[in-house]
Design a protein around this motif. Structure first.
Motif, PDB file in Angstrom:
ATOM      1  N   GLU A 273       6.518   5.773   2.128  1.00 34.59           N
ATOM      2  CA  GLU A 273       5.728   5.775   3.364  1.00 34.59           C
ATOM      3  C   GLU A 273       4.256   5.476   3.089  1.00 34.59           C
ATOM      4  O   GLU A 273       3.595   4.799   3.884  1.00 34.59           O
ATOM      5  CB  GLU A 273       5.888   7.106   4.105  1.00 34.59           C
ATOM      6  CG  GLU A 273       7.273   7.305   4.683  1.00 34.59           C
ATOM      7  CD  GLU A 273       7.705   6.192   5.631  1.00 34.59           C
ATOM      8  OE1 GLU A 273       6.881   5.695   6.429  1.00 34.59           O
ATOM      9  OE2 GLU A 273       8.884   5.800   5.565  1.00 34.59           O
ATOM     10  N   ILE A 274       3.749   5.944   1.961  1.00 32.96           N
ATOM     11  CA  ILE A 274       2.364   5.639   1.577  1.00 32.96           C
ATOM     12  C   ILE A 274       2.212   4.140   1.334  1.00 32.96           C
ATOM     13  O   ILE A 274       1.245   3.525   1.777  1.00 32.96           O
ATOM     14  CB  ILE A 274       1.947   6.457   0.334  1.00 32.96           C
ATOM     15  CG1 ILE A 274       1.779   7.933   0.717  1.00 32.96           C
ATOM     16  CG2 ILE A 274       0.670   5.901  -0.296  1.00 32.96           C
ATOM     17  CD1 ILE A 274       1.646   8.870  -0.477  1.00 32.96           C
ATOM     18  N   GLN A 275       3.184   3.545   0.629  1.00 31.16           N
ATOM     19  CA  GLN A 275       3.128   2.105   0.358  1.00 31.16           C
ATOM     20  C   GLN A 275       3.152   1.300   1.657  1.00 31.16           C
ATOM     21  O   GLN A 275       2.411   0.328   1.809  1.00 31.16           O
ATOM     22  CB  GLN A 275       4.285   1.674  -0.534  1.00 31.16           C
ATOM     23  CG  GLN A 275       4.129   2.084  -1.977  1.00 31.16           C
ATOM     24  CD  GLN A 275       2.916   1.481  -2.637  1.00 31.16           C
ATOM     25  OE1 GLN A 275       1.945   2.169  -2.914  1.00 31.16           O
ATOM     26  NE2 GLN A 275       2.950   0.193  -2.864  1.00 31.16           N
ATOM     27  N   VAL A 276       4.011   1.688   2.582  1.00 30.76           N
ATOM     28  CA  VAL A 276       4.104   0.977   3.864  1.00 30.76           C
ATOM     29  C   VAL A 276       2.793   1.134   4.633  1.00 30.76           C
ATOM     30  O   VAL A 276       2.254   0.151   5.161  1.00 30.76           O
ATOM     31  CB  VAL A 276       5.307   1.476   4.691  1.00 30.76           C
ATOM     32  CG1 VAL A 276       5.274   0.897   6.099  1.00 30.76           C
ATOM     33  CG2 VAL A 276       6.618   1.118   3.999  1.00 30.76           C
ATOM     34  N   ALA A 277       2.259   2.341   4.679  1.00 28.26           N
ATOM     35  CA  ALA A 277       0.998   2.576   5.390  1.00 28.26           C
ATOM     36  C   ALA A 277      -0.135   1.767   4.764  1.00 28.26           C
ATOM     37  O   ALA A 277      -0.986   1.223   5.478  1.00 28.26           O
ATOM     38  CB  ALA A 277       0.653   4.064   5.380  1.00 28.26           C
ATOM     39  N   ARG A 278      -0.138   1.649   3.465  1.00 30.03           N
ATOM     40  CA  ARG A 278      -1.169   0.855   2.802  1.00 30.03           C
ATOM     41  C   ARG A 278      -1.017  -0.622   3.138  1.00 30.03           C
ATOM     42  O   ARG A 278      -1.993  -1.309   3.439  1.00 30.03           O
ATOM     43  CB  ARG A 278      -1.096   1.046   1.289  1.00 30.03           C
ATOM     44  CG  ARG A 278      -2.202   0.306   0.573  1.00 30.03           C
ATOM     45  CD  ARG A 278      -2.188   0.572  -0.886  1.00 30.03           C
ATOM     46  NE  ARG A 278      -3.338  -0.046  -1.524  1.00 30.03           N
ATOM     47  CZ  ARG A 278      -3.388  -0.370  -2.799  1.00 30.03           C
ATOM     48  NH1 ARG A 278      -2.367  -0.106  -3.589  1.00 30.03           N
ATOM     49  NH2 ARG A 278      -4.455  -0.929  -3.298  1.00 30.03           N
ATOM     50  N   ALA A 279       0.215  -1.115   3.118  1.00 30.50           N
ATOM     51  CA  ALA A 279       0.463  -2.521   3.440  1.00 30.50           C
ATOM     52  C   ALA A 279       0.094  -2.828   4.891  1.00 30.50           C
ATOM     53  O   ALA A 279      -0.345  -3.932   5.201  1.00 30.50           O
ATOM     54  CB  ALA A 279       1.919  -2.870   3.183  1.00 30.50           C
ATOM     55  N   GLU A 280       0.253  -1.835   5.761  1.00 30.86           N
ATOM     56  CA  GLU A 280      -0.102  -2.011   7.170  1.00 30.86           C
ATOM     57  C   GLU A 280      -1.599  -1.836   7.422  1.00 30.86           C
ATOM     58  O   GLU A 280      -2.078  -2.020   8.533  1.00 30.86           O
ATOM     59  CB  GLU A 280       0.677  -1.019   8.033  1.00 30.86           C
ATOM     60  CG  GLU A 280       2.158  -1.299   8.075  1.00 30.86           C
ATOM     61  CD  GLU A 280       2.958  -0.239   8.808  1.00 30.86           C
ATOM     62  OE1 GLU A 280       4.058  -0.569   9.264  1.00 30.86           O
ATOM     63  OE2 GLU A 280       2.495   0.920   8.919  1.00 30.86           O
ATOM     64  N   GLY A 281      -2.349  -1.450   6.377  1.00 26.00           N
ATOM     65  CA  GLY A 281      -3.788  -1.294   6.497  1.00 26.00           C
ATOM     66  C   GLY A 281      -4.226   0.040   7.074  1.00 26.00           C
ATOM     67  O   GLY A 281      -5.388   0.203   7.439  1.00 26.00           O
ATOM     68  N   ARG A 282      -3.324   1.018   7.131  1.00 23.45           N
ATOM     69  CA  ARG A 282      -3.677   2.318   7.693  1.00 23.45           C
ATOM     70  C   ARG A 282      -4.370   3.215   6.689  1.00 23.45           C
ATOM     71  O   ARG A 282      -5.095   4.138   7.077  1.00 23.45           O
ATOM     72  CB  ARG A 282      -2.440   3.014   8.250  1.00 23.45           C
ATOM     73  CG  ARG A 282      -1.844   2.274   9.448  1.00 23.45           C
ATOM     74  CD  ARG A 282      -0.727   3.058  10.100  1.00 23.45           C
ATOM     75  NE  ARG A 282       0.478   2.959   9.269  1.00 23.45           N
ATOM     76  CZ  ARG A 282       1.425   3.869   9.218  1.00 23.45           C
ATOM     77  NH1 ARG A 282       1.337   4.968   9.937  1.00 23.45           N
ATOM     78  NH2 ARG A 282       2.487   3.706   8.455  1.00 23.45           N
ATOM     79  N   ILE A 283      -4.153   2.981   5.395  1.00 28.24           N
ATOM     80  CA  ILE A 283      -4.823   3.752   4.341  1.00 28.24           C
ATOM     81  C   ILE A 283      -5.223   2.782   3.226  1.00 28.24           C
ATOM     82  O   ILE A 283      -4.619   1.714   3.071  1.00 28.24           O
ATOM     83  CB  ILE A 283      -3.940   4.882   3.767  1.00 28.24           C
ATOM     84  CG1 ILE A 283      -2.650   4.313   3.161  1.00 28.24           C
ATOM     85  CG2 ILE A 283      -3.634   5.925   4.827  1.00 28.24           C
ATOM     86  CD1 ILE A 283      -1.820   5.345   2.424  1.00 28.24           C
ATOM     87  N   SER A 284      -6.239   3.186   2.449  1.00 27.89           N
ATOM     88  CA  SER A 284      -6.668   2.294   1.368  1.00 27.89           C
ATOM     89  C   SER A 284      -7.171   3.020   0.122  1.00 27.89           C
ATOM     90  O   SER A 284      -7.480   2.376  -0.871  1.00 27.89           O
ATOM     91  CB  SER A 284      -7.754   1.336   1.869  1.00 27.89           C
ATOM     92  OG  SER A 284      -8.869   2.069   2.322  1.00 27.89           O
ATOM     93  N   THR A 285      -7.258   4.336   0.177  1.00 28.96           N
ATOM     94  CA  THR A 285      -7.750   5.087  -0.983  1.00 28.96           C
ATOM     95  C   THR A 285      -6.754   6.169  -1.370  1.00 28.96           C
ATOM     96  O   THR A 285      -5.877   6.537  -0.590  1.00 28.96           O
ATOM     97  CB  THR A 285      -9.100   5.765  -0.679  1.00 28.96           C
ATOM     98  OG1 THR A 285      -8.892   6.781   0.300  1.00 28.96           O
ATOM     99  CG2 THR A 285     -10.148   4.765  -0.209  1.00 28.96           C
ATOM    100  N   GLN A 286      -6.942   6.699  -2.560  1.00 29.34           N
ATOM    101  CA  GLN A 286      -6.076   7.774  -3.031  1.00 29.34           C
ATOM    102  C   GLN A 286      -6.215   9.003  -2.136  1.00 29.34           C
ATOM    103  O   GLN A 286      -5.228   9.644  -1.778  1.00 29.34           O
ATOM    104  CB  GLN A 286      -6.391   8.126  -4.483  1.00 29.34           C
ATOM    105  CG  GLN A 286      -5.485   9.196  -5.044  1.00 29.34           C
ATOM    106  CD  GLN A 286      -5.792   9.550  -6.484  1.00 29.34           C
ATOM    107  OE1 GLN A 286      -6.946   9.515  -6.902  1.00 29.34           O
ATOM    108  NE2 GLN A 286      -4.757   9.899  -7.232  1.00 29.34           N
ATOM    109  N   ALA A 287      -7.438   9.330  -1.736  1.00 28.27           N
ATOM    110  CA  ALA A 287      -7.660  10.495  -0.875  1.00 28.27           C
ATOM    111  C   ALA A 287      -6.951  10.309   0.464  1.00 28.27           C
ATOM    112  O   ALA A 287      -6.322  11.247   0.980  1.00 28.27           O
ATOM    113  CB  ALA A 287      -9.157  10.723  -0.668  1.00 28.27           C
TER     114      ALA A 287
END
Length: 135
Positions: free
Chosen positions: A110-124
């Motif tokens: 889910e983190i990977q998908v959210a990152r690919a969708e641009g919803r998250i970009s940092t470890q925090a």
């Protein structure tokens, strides 16, 4: 293929290409799929993508219909086709007091998908996102 002494890798490549061809044909003949669908497609098809694309063109799909996916595949910076992790399972277990298990893998996906969708970009942001998913 076994009787013809193809290697295990060759057999796997052919079976992957055959398995993912219908999904690529579906993508090419409808609206471009949402990012989540593309992510799971690329994760499943892996290095067999070029073979699946060739099979799609041989099946009558216009190469132009495949250009967005081809561009993603050949861009090593594309987070859908070539995801790079923001956090590890150990990071999640430590930060969220989790035990090893399938839940950690689901959170990482889910983190990977959210990152690919641009919803998250940092470890925090990834750790906060995972904590929100657990609530």
């Amino acid at each position: 293929m076994l009787r013809l002494t193809y290697s295990r890798a060759e057999i796997e490549a052919v079976t992957t290409a055959i398995a993912y061809l219908p999904k690529l044909l579906e993508f090419a003949t409808s609206e471009m799929p949402v990012l989540r669908q593309q992510y799971f497609f690329f994760q499943g098809v892996g290095a067999a993508f070029p073979a699946v694309a060739v099979l799609a063109v041989a099946s009558g799909i216009s190469p132009d219909a495949l250009i967005p996916l081809i561009n993603r595949y050949f861009n090593p910076e594309d987070l859908l086709a070539h995801p790079t992790p923001l956090v590890t399972g150990n990071d999640l277990m430590r930060a969220l007091n989790l035990r090893a298990g399938p839940q950690v893998g689901q959170l990482l996906t889910e983190i990977q998908v959210a990152r690919a969708e641009g919803r998250i970009s940092t470890q925090a942001e990834a750790l906060e996102f995972a904590a929100d998913l657990l609530d």
